[in-house]
Design a protein around this motif. Structure first.
Motif: not given
Length: 563
Positions: A271-283, A285-301
């Motif tokens: 399932x496709x996830x999304x990574x976003x490079x962010x300026x001067x803040x934490x980037x 990583x949206x994990x696709x939860x396979x149910x129509x929702x996403x969770x930001x797992x950038x810190x955990x990952x």
């Protein structure tokens, strides 16, 4: 008689020069800028030249390699900005579309393409949102984003209003990516927003708390300016999109200055996830939860910060398997006095900061567009990054921070490390420019990767790779049937002997740009790929065996290789 110390020193200097020359000779790829000869002569107008009053003048825009007329040759799309003082009617800068003449030159076909537009352009993402077999364009701006439908006759139509993508307020669209997040066979759309910018509310250069750099008055931001949230649109079919940002969890991520967006299946769950490079803040990583929702797992990952726990000024981002372990890694570019970050995918839903181990160091250049690409076709992906300072005023005081910089080229050594070979990679690398977007692709279909570069207030660079090597290569154009027609989100695993390579089909990469949608593999000395496994965006897999080298292969989902 012992040699005097000066003789020893002289011999050492001569030896180092000879060694450098030998290094230059042994480099098989060489980049030459042929933009002018190819017909790419129009400058990209973007903000002031000698100074930038507001941050909206600084970020620049992306570029695209894409085949708009389906003739199997890459065409070129270049976005353009504007200036604060505006232009006389009829003399406004505009986006430009160039058709590939198939002989190393391009024809400007902008006038009748329907793509003329003047504004503060940001990014381009390419995908066939209506599955009609022709690639469409989505463009982001400070102001209003635009969806252009490819009419299959060289003309594009602005369908923003009737598609449901019309904005009711001025926002600063930044990165964007087509993605089939629900795997239903049509392309949805992710749109990042950089920050909330209002000319009436932003202080002028040097007149605020975040308006100085190294003691010099510069434009203000991004720090001190309000952040914005990102958007996810679901493709409902019939050319209509619906905003699902809140219920999907995308809009729940706040406090980020979002920039380039890229689609990747980082955890290999299909399932496709999304990574976003962010300026001067934490980037992000949206994990696709396979149910129509996403969770930001950038810190955990481990992808939010660097190994020191610091946020970085993320601009460009690229995905590639640099260590040939079958897992996609992340490379992200940053501001001056920082080093780019290489996140190594451990395969345990966690990334390790491998930047220093891989040989990267701090640089005085602000880094933007970047790409994993196998420039010498040896089976190991190299890296190129384009540079350019955001403050033209600075170099008058600090010569070590030039506004116009070189390209940076890092050759993969095949042992987890990269070598900076910029000095030996050709005249197209050293010519100073203030660059932003960069697209990677084989515009002349000769089997090596070329580069298109957007330059602020200069014509673009078209860097032709003059490769002198007998290494083999293989290029695959994927066509979805049950999956989305563009095959965005597909993963290709290629094996030659014990060597494994992985690539994914993306709709945005580098900095705000779109690469050649055909996946390209260097094969080294191999004369064929032992196996090519394709995992389509819908989840189906397909295997090709013993595919001969040095060809462009078209693969249709469910049908294998087709003419």
């Amino acid at each position: 008689m012992k040699n005097p110390s000066w003789v020893v020193f002289t011999i050492a200097v001569i030896w180092s020069v000879v060694a450098g020359q030998n290094g230059a000779t042994s480099l098989s790829f060489n980049f030459v800028d042929i933009a002018s000869d190819a017909g790419l002569r129009e400058p990209t107008i973007y903000g002031g030249v000698a100074a930038k009053k507001y941050i909206v003048e600084t970020n620049g825009s992306g570029v695209a390699f894409f085949d708009f007329d389906n003739d199997n040759w890459l065409d070129i799309f270049i976005m353009s900005g504007t200036r604060l003082e505006g232009f006389e009617k009829g003399k406004e800068p505009t986006n430009r579309l160039y058709r590939n003449n198939r002989n190393g030159t391009f024809k400007d076909v902008t006038e009748n393409s329907g793509l003329r537009k003047t504004g503060w352009a940001s990014s381009v993402t390419v995908g066939d949102f209506d599955n009609d077999g022709f690639e469409d364009l989505f463009l982001t701006y400070w102001g209003e984003n635009v969806l252009y439908r490819n009419n299959q006759n060289g003309i594009f139509s602005d369908v923003t209003d009737r598609s449901g993508l019309k904005q009711t307020a001025t926002r600063w669209g930044s990165g964007a990516a087509f993605i089939d997040y629900d795997r239903d066979g049509d392309l949805d759309l992710f749109v990042a927003n950089y920050l909330k910018f209002d000319f009436a509310k932003v202080p002028e250069a040097g007149k605020g708390a975040n308006c100085l750099w190294k003691g010099i008055m510069v434009n203000c931001g991004p720090k001190g300016l309000p952040t914005d949230t990102n958007i996810l649109y679901e493709n409902k079919g019939g050319g209509v999109f619906a905003d699902v940002s809140d219920k999907s969890g995308i809009a729940g991520v706040t406090g980020r200055y979002s920039m380039t967006a890229i689609v990747t299946d980082y955890n290999n769950d299909g399932w496709p996830d999304i990574y976003v490079a962010c300026d001067s803040t934490a980037s992000t990583l949206y994990r696709n939860n396979r149910n129509g929702t996403f969770t930001d797992v950038s810190l955990d990952s481990g992808t939010a910060y660097n190994e020191d726990g610091n946020a970085q000024a993320g601009m460009g981002v690229t995905i590639g398997d640099y260590d040939a372990d079958g897992r996609p890694d992340i490379f992200k570019t940053h501001f001056a006095d920082d080093l780019p970050i290489l996140y190594r995918n451990s395969g345990r839903d966690f990334f390790e900061d491998a930047s220093r181990l891989a040989g990267f160091d701090h640089t005085k250049h602000v880094q933007w567009g970047t790409g994993f690409a196998d420039f010498d076709n040896d089976g190991w992906v190299d890296i190129m990054t384009v540079t350019g300072n955001v403050y033209p005023e600075i170099e008058r005081f600090f010569k070590e921070y030039p506004h116009r910089g070189p390209r940076l080229v890092y050759q993969n050594q095949g042992n987890g490390r990269f070598k900076d070979v910029s000095a030996y990679a050709g005249s197209g690398i050293s010519t100073p420019r203030s660059s932003r977007g960069a697209a990677f692709g084989d515009f002349d279909n000769d089997g090596d990767i070329d580069v298109l570069v957007m330059n602020m207030n200069d014509p673009p660079l078209l860097l032709r790779n003059d490769l002198r090597s007998k290494n083999g290569w293989l290029k695959l154009k994927l066509v979805g049937t049950k999956s989305n027609r563009s095959a965005i989100g597909a993963r290709v695993t290629l094996r030659t002997g014990k060597h494994v390579q992985v690539q994914e089909v993306t709709s945005q990469s580098s900095y705000y740009s779109h690469n050649d949608a055909r996946v390209h593999f260097g094969l080294g000395s191999a004369r064929e790929a032992d196996s090519v496994e394709i995992r389509w965006p819908g989840g189906q897999t397909e295997m090709l065996k013993n595919v001969a080298a040095n060809q462009i292969v078209r693969v249709k989902e469910g049908s294998g290789m087709v003419r």
